[in-house]
Write an enzyme that holds these catalytic residues in place. Structure first.
Site, PDB file in Angstrom:
ATOM      1  N   ARG B  51     103.359  55.210  11.428  1.00 37.04           N
ATOM      2  CA  ARG B  51     104.206  56.518  12.132  1.00 37.04           C
ATOM      3  C   ARG B  51     105.646  55.817  12.483  1.00 37.04           C
ATOM      4  O   ARG B  51     106.496  56.067  11.981  1.00 37.04           O
ATOM      5  CB  ARG B  51     103.366  57.246  12.751  1.00 37.04           C
ATOM      6  N   ASP B  52     105.159  55.514  13.846  1.00 36.44           N
ATOM      7  CA  ASP B  52     106.707  54.979  14.414  1.00 36.44           C
ATOM      8  C   ASP B  52     107.263  53.805  13.460  1.00 36.44           C
ATOM      9  O   ASP B  52     108.501  53.767  13.317  1.00 36.44           O
ATOM     10  CB  ASP B  52     106.158  54.437  15.703  1.00 36.44           C
ATOM     11  N   HIS B 245     109.548  47.733  22.976  1.00 38.95           N
ATOM     12  CA  HIS B 245     110.455  47.209  21.587  1.00 38.95           C
ATOM     13  C   HIS B 245     110.782  45.755  22.070  1.00 38.95           C
ATOM     14  O   HIS B 245     111.031  45.390  23.052  1.00 38.95           O
ATOM     15  CB  HIS B 245     111.498  48.056  21.547  1.00 38.95           C
ATOM     16  N   CYS B 276     115.534  49.232  15.034  1.00 38.48           N
ATOM     17  CA  CYS B 276     115.986  50.003  16.120  1.00 38.48           C
ATOM     18  C   CYS B 276     117.275  50.717  15.677  1.00 38.48           C
ATOM     19  O   CYS B 276     118.026  50.017  15.299  1.00 38.48           O
ATOM     20  CB  CYS B 276     116.409  49.082  17.179  1.00 38.48           C
ATOM     21  N   ASN B 285     109.928  48.151  17.087  1.00 43.19           N
ATOM     22  CA  ASN B 285     108.360  47.537  17.643  1.00 43.19           C
ATOM     23  C   ASN B 285     108.198  46.258  17.756  1.00 43.19           C
ATOM     24  O   ASN B 285     108.422  45.351  17.153  1.00 43.19           O
ATOM     25  CB  ASN B 285     107.626  48.463  16.818  1.00 43.19           C
TER      26      ASN B 285
END
Lengths: 337, 336
Positions: B51-52, B245, B276, B285
């Site tokens: 997802r992210d 992150h 990012c 991440n």
């Protein structure tokens, strides 16, 4: 009876908790944990910049002498207190360092900054002195196989070779830094016993090295193995004479450096732009990037004396010249904002 | 000695001591203590790659690839895999296939598949598609909240309250996220007290866990420590997670600091998926592989098979035609 109670209490509690015995409630424990997590960090950390030597030595492109000199001069202006300039090893083995004498003579030596050079043997030491070196470094290994494959002799034989250099250095009044490689793992032997690291570190320290840099040569270490190793070594060598030289091949370098700081270490080796790949894992990274280390240290309120933006300039310069991307995440993040 | 006073018997009995002062046991377990820090024995990894991670990748990933990635991850031992986001496809085109993904994946037993639900519409769609856990995303920065989800923090809390209450009725657990916990791309420094405030609200509303996100990766162990000291005054450490992150390379030391503070849930993304959006070309991440390598090296259990995660990472990087961000994957993929 009361005395017995007190004695018993102390015996049960003191050995386990020492000075760390604090409050009772869980809320206080969390605070105590917070204090412990941030406690005992050094106020100042000395960064030993190894980019021009360890970094460039592991770069494929042969770097022109003027470029090396310019890089070192740029680094001299950043506030770094120690910059490893070159290596007096035979150019037959390390062509990158063939211009050792010209580099040594060509750099502008900033007052207050040390420019140690590697000297693997007496011949190298003499050549270094002649070229104007005022500090040298010797490189031992905690792994027998690595020693044999890297410098063609056993650990014991190498230590004897170093004793000869130490004697000459003492006579010349030249300080010597000792390195121990493979402290957290060896590309040939695999696991390395912390006691072996402690043994080699102790020998180098007793011989007269003022500081021992412990190198995670293939970057396999984690906070777990770092702590185990430092516990063993700090029994033999005072912690204020130790440094850590972490490789970031597995991304563990900053975490390893953090636990080393928590163990009382206050000297960290690093390389501008993370120069120097890993010869044992092709394409993988090697040295930890000085920019990333400085970013972390400053974020912790630890002083380094280093100007991060000037450091990034030096990193940008050498990467442009080498036509390669920086390995520093801080540099990557900053140049594209 | 005749009758031994109770107090003495008390002191002489280790077991009694431990019973009366349960907190003492942790102090006495020296084997598990490293340099005076205690580390959790087990860390739960929340895999946010699908997802992210994918949400921040430029290339639109076909549904079949997303499903295969999640299925591969389901076979690694990861206990939680964030599957997709029920956000309007107008805003996040990468997640347009949310229902198809949720319906298409093979749900492994003992694995949870939370999905993002920014509002009631998203929540309803998620439930209709079979979601059994959801997540809501708040921010510690007003400016970020306005720019990201077009409303103030207070307004977003009202929105989430609706979702959380409805979720409670349907017995669907809700995870809360707080972004910009260590810095904001617009506001810069974020006060730890602001993070605590938002975390506390989400926790009080009913989120079972609050994931604190260093959205732009600017945090260091220094700011992580201060922020967690503040947040743990309002939310117990066992209900917290860190979502670091790696934009400035600080993720692993930040995670280490969080573990030292008693946090035992870590978010990460396979292959370090997801750049990012605030520092073009930079990483986002932290890589699951690198986190696992560190935790396992410290003797901390995760239940996850690192080699299988590396395989899943290889798969998605091939599909995305990009290099992995994981240093462990880079090092192990290129032997001598």
């Amino acid at each position: 009876m009361a005395t017995v109670m007190r004695l018993v209490n102390r015996r049960i509690l003191s050995s386990a908790m020492g000075q760390k015995y604090v409050a009772y409630s869980s809320a206080a424990k969390v605070t105590a944990a917070g204090v412990r997590a941030g406690q005992a960090l050094p106020e100042k950390v000395k960064i030993v910049e190894v980019g021009p030597r360890d970094g460039l030595q592991n770069e494929k492109t042969i770097v022109p002498t003027e470029t090396k000199i310019h890089l070192i001069d740029m680094l001299s202006a950043t506030g770094l207190p120690v910059i490893e300039a070159t290596s007096f090893v035979s150019p037959k083995w390390v062509p990158q360092m063939a211009d050792q004498v010209e580099v040594m003579k060509g750099i502008g030596r900033k007052p207050g900054v040390s420019y140690p050079v590697l000297t693997p043997n007496l011949k190298g030491f003499q050549a270094a002195l002649k070229a104007g070196a005022s500090e040298v470094a010797i490189f031992g290994a905690a792994s027998e196989l690595f020693s044999k494959k890297n410098i063609n002799c056993s650990v014991e034989e190498s230590l004897q070779r170093f004793e000869v250099i130490m004697k000459a250095a003492k006579e010349a009044g030249v300080p010597v830094r000792g390195y121990v490689s493979c402290v957290l793992g060896c590309p040939y032997e695999g696991k390395v016993a912390p006691e072996k690291v402690a043994h080699v570190a102790k020998r180098l320290y007793s011989m007269g090295c003022y500081e021992i840099s412990l190198g995670d040569t293939i970057g396999v270490g984690t906070p777990g193995s770092m702590i185990e190793m430092l516990k063993a070594v700090s029994k033999e060598v005072p912690v204020n004479a130790l440094a850590v030289h972490c490789h970031d091949t597995y991304g563990q370098a900053l975490a390893n450096i953090l636990v080393a700081l928590q163990m009382g270490i206050s000297v960290v080796d690093s390389s501008v732009a993370g120069l120097g790949g890993c010869p044992y894992a092709q394409g993988a990274s090697g040295n930890v990037a000085t920019e990333d280390v400085v970013y972390m240290l400053h974020g912790l309120g630890i002083q380094t004396g280093v100007d991060l933006s000037k450091l990034m300039d030096a990193g940008a310069y050498i990467c442009r010249t080498l036509n390669r991307k920086t390995s520093s995440k801080v540099a990557q993040a900053n140049c594209k904002l | 000695m005749g009758n031994v006073p109770t107090t003495v018997k008390h002191c002489l009995s280790y077991e009694q001591l431990i019973q009366d002062y349960p907190w003492l046991k942790r102090w006495l377990q020296e084997e598990k203590t490293i340099t005076g820090h205690e580390y959790p024995e087990f860390v739960k990894i929340v895999e946010v790659g699908p997802r992210d991670g994918l949400q921040n990748e430029k290339e639109i990933v076909p549904t079949g690839v997303k499903i295969q990635l999640i299925d591969m991850l389901s076979g690694t031992g990861l206990p939680v895999i964030e599957a997709t986001s029920f956000v309007s496809s107008k805003w996040v085109s990468q997640m347009a296939d949310h229902s198809d993904v949720l319906r298409g994946i093979q749900r492994a037993p003992h694995v949870r598949y939370p999905v993002l639900t920014p509002n009631m519409q998203g929540f309803k769609d998620a439930v209709a598609a079979g979601a059994t856990e959801v997540a809501v995303f708040g921010s510690a920065s007003e400016t970020f909240s306005k720019k990201n989800i077009n409303c103030s923090i207070d307004e977003s809390m009202l929105r989430f309250e609706e979702v959380i209450n409805t979720a409670k009725e349907q017995q669907i657990p809700v995870r809360g996220y707080v972004s910009c916990a260590l810095g904001c791309p617009h506001e810069g420094h974020i006060e730890p007290s602001k993070v605590s405030e938002v975390a506390k609200r989400l926790y009080a509303m009913g989120c079972y866990e609050i994931s604190l996100g260093d959205t732009i990766g600017v945090g260091t162990p220094g700011s992580m420590l201060k922020m967690l000291q503040s947040v743990t005054e309002e939310v117990p450490a066992h209900a917290l997670a860190v979502h670091c992150h790696d934009t400035y390379g600080q993720a692993l030391p930040n995670i280490l600091t969080a573990l030292q503070m008693g946090v035992c849930v870590v978010d990460s993304a396979v292959a370090g998926l997801g750049g990012c959006p605030y520092a073009q070309g930079s990483s986002g991440n932290v890589s699951t592989e690198d986190v696992l390598y560190m935790l396992h090296g410290m003797g901390i259990e995760t239940g996850v098979n690192l080699a299988k995660v590396i395989e899943a990472g290889d798969f998605i990087c091939n599909a995305l035609r990009r290099e992995t961000n994981s240093k462990v994957a880079q090092a192990t993929g290129r032997p001598l």
